[in-house]
Design a protein around this motif. Structure first.
Motif, PDB file in Angstrom:
ATOM      1  N   LEU A 170      14.571 -27.990  25.578  1.00  0.00           N
ATOM      2  CA  LEU A 170      15.909 -27.718  26.093  1.00  0.00           C
ATOM      3  C   LEU A 170      16.117 -28.540  27.364  1.00  0.00           C
ATOM      4  CD1 LEU A 170      18.349 -25.733  25.631  1.00  0.00           C
ATOM      5  CD2 LEU A 170      17.240 -24.288  27.301  1.00  0.00           C
ATOM      6  N   THR A 171      17.120 -29.377  27.353  1.00  0.00           N
ATOM      7  CA  THR A 171      17.445 -30.175  28.548  1.00  0.00           C
ATOM      8  C   THR A 171      18.807 -29.757  29.070  1.00  0.00           C
ATOM      9  OG1 THR A 171      18.378 -31.911  27.175  1.00  0.00           O
ATOM     10  CG2 THR A 171      16.093 -32.196  27.884  1.00  0.00           C
ATOM     11  N   LYS A 172      18.910 -29.854  30.369  1.00  0.00           N
ATOM     12  CA  LYS A 172      20.159 -29.454  31.013  1.00  0.00           C
ATOM     13  C   LYS A 172      20.764 -30.681  31.693  1.00  0.00           C
ATOM     14  CE  LYS A 172      21.871 -25.910  34.098  1.00  0.00           C
ATOM     15  NZ  LYS A 172      21.549 -24.816  34.966  1.00  0.00           N
ATOM     16  N   GLU A 173      22.058 -30.828  31.620  1.00  0.00           N
ATOM     17  CA  GLU A 173      22.750 -31.947  32.253  1.00  0.00           C
ATOM     18  C   GLU A 173      22.947 -31.644  33.735  1.00  0.00           C
ATOM     19  OE1 GLU A 173      24.259 -35.491  32.697  1.00  0.00           O
ATOM     20  OE2 GLU A 173      23.797 -34.858  30.655  1.00  0.00           O
ATOM     21  N   TYR A 174      22.410 -32.508  34.586  1.00  0.00           N
ATOM     22  CA  TYR A 174      22.537 -32.293  36.033  1.00  0.00           C
ATOM     23  C   TYR A 174      23.605 -33.176  36.655  1.00  0.00           C
ATOM     24  CZ  TYR A 174      18.415 -29.375  36.065  1.00  0.00           C
ATOM     25  OH  TYR A 174      17.524 -28.360  35.853  1.00  0.00           O
TER      26      TYR A 174
END
Length: 116
Positions: A1-5
């Motif tokens: 799971l990657t989150k957009e920063y």
């Protein structure tokens, strides 16, 4: 799971290490403070401003006086100030560590024009 920063910005600056080393030597000796204090105390020199910069090398020392560059006394006064500064750096015991460092001295008139 990657989150957009989102977007990140970086500011990268470089340091001229030779200039920084010279700056540290001069700060450690306190020679500029002593020199500038002496120039300001001597009313005959008509000093109205003093500045210096180590970046870029060599050290730039600027002295402003209250005479215009075209004033008949200005050239003689600039020579006296130049001799005072050079002599001080060459003879004061606290200047021993910085004595061989290159520097450029500029003496400016009230009209912001170079005299020496």
């Amino acid at each position: 799971l990657t989150k957009e920063y989102g977007e990140f910005r970086f500011r990268i600056t470089s340091i001229d290490m030779a200039a920084r080393e010279q700056e540290l030597r001069w700060e450690k000796s306190g020679i500029l403070s002593i020199l500038f204090g002496g120039l300001q105390e001597n009313k005959a020199f008509k000093v109205t401003g003093l500045s210096y910069s180590f970046h870029p090398l060599p050290l730039q020392i600027k002295v402003k006086i209250s005479l215009n560059s075209t004033d008949s006394e200005a050239k003689q006064l600039a020579e006296e100030i130049e001799n005072e500064i050079n002599g001080f750096i060459q003879t004061h015991e606290k200047a021993a560590e910085v004595r061989n460092d290159p520097y450029e001295l500029t003496i400016l008139g009230k009209d912001k024009k170079k005299i020496n």
